[in-house]
Design an enzyme around this catalytic site. Structure first.
Site, PDB file in Angstrom:
ATOM      1  N   GLN A   1       0.866  -1.099   0.262  1.00  0.00           N
ATOM      2  CA  GLN A   1       0.019  -0.085   0.003  1.00  0.00           C
ATOM      3  C   GLN A   1       1.053   1.094   0.081  1.00  0.00           C
ATOM      4  OE1 GLN A   1      -3.392   0.116   2.761  1.00  0.00           O
ATOM      5  NE2 GLN A   1      -4.189   1.693   2.055  1.00  0.00           N
ATOM      6  N   PHE A   2       1.205   1.832  -1.158  1.00  0.00           N
ATOM      7  CA  PHE A   2       1.979   3.035  -1.244  1.00  0.00           C
ATOM      8  C   PHE A   2       1.391   4.246  -0.801  1.00  0.00           C
ATOM      9  CE2 PHE A   2      -0.713   3.518  -4.923  1.00  0.00           C
ATOM     10  CZ  PHE A   2      -0.767   4.905  -5.239  1.00  0.00           C
ATOM     11  N   THR A   3       0.097   4.031  -0.486  1.00  0.00           N
ATOM     12  CA  THR A   3      -0.640   5.107  -0.248  1.00  0.00           C
ATOM     13  C   THR A   3      -0.379   5.434   1.337  1.00  0.00           C
ATOM     14  OG1 THR A   3      -2.588   4.041   0.655  1.00  0.00           O
ATOM     15  CG2 THR A   3      -2.634   4.961  -1.757  1.00  0.00           C
TER      16      THR A   3
END
Length: 150
Positions: free
Chosen positions: A78-80
């Site tokens: 999850q790059f967010t």
């Protein structure tokens, strides 16, 4: 590296209607890879995560680790987790790791955890995933390598 660790009774991740990873009791871990992360950081963060004592013992005291209870892992990239919301209303992701390097480190984390935890499931890097879980407690912990590794 940033990890959002959720103690769960069950969790799964679906891509295009197909379940690609599912666990019972254990941790659902959202994995954010940053620009400066390395295999050494992955190892230190994974070790810390797996040693956390956040399961109840026979006296209902939070005293047992994932390994102590025979728990499983579900790792979801999850790059967010590296969203920078300081300016304006649209998040910036400039501090997230470059996709190719982040995918390599995510895969490394999966392999590293499998050396210790018998059941390690995962999502698909870069895919549009739907994650479902039953958070046990609820119990959620955030680990940030900038705070843990000096």
């Amino acid at each position: 590296m940033r990890l959002v660790i959720q103690r769960v009774t069950q969790a799964d991740v679906t891509v295009s209607g197909d379940v690609v990873g599912a666990i019972g009791k254990g941790y659902l871990v959202l994995v954010g890879i940053g620009q400066n992360d390395t295999e050494e950081i992955v190892e230190k963060m994974a070790d810390k995560m797996m040693r956390l004592r956040i399961f109840s013992d026979e006296n209902d005291k939070i005293n047992l680790s994932l390994q102590d209870v025979g728990g499983a892992l579900l790792l979801v990239s999850q790059f967010t987790l590296y969203a920078d919301c300081r300016k304006g209303n649209r998040p910036s992701f400039v501090y997230a790791g470059a996709p190719q390097k982040a995918e390599q480190l995510y895969e490394y984390m999966i392999a590293y955890c499998r050396q210790t935890v018998p059941v390690v499931e995962h999502g698909i890097f870069g895919a549009d995933m739907q994650v479902s879980l039953c958070n046990d407690g609820p119990f959620t912990i955030v680990l940030d390598s900038d705070e843990i590794i000096k």
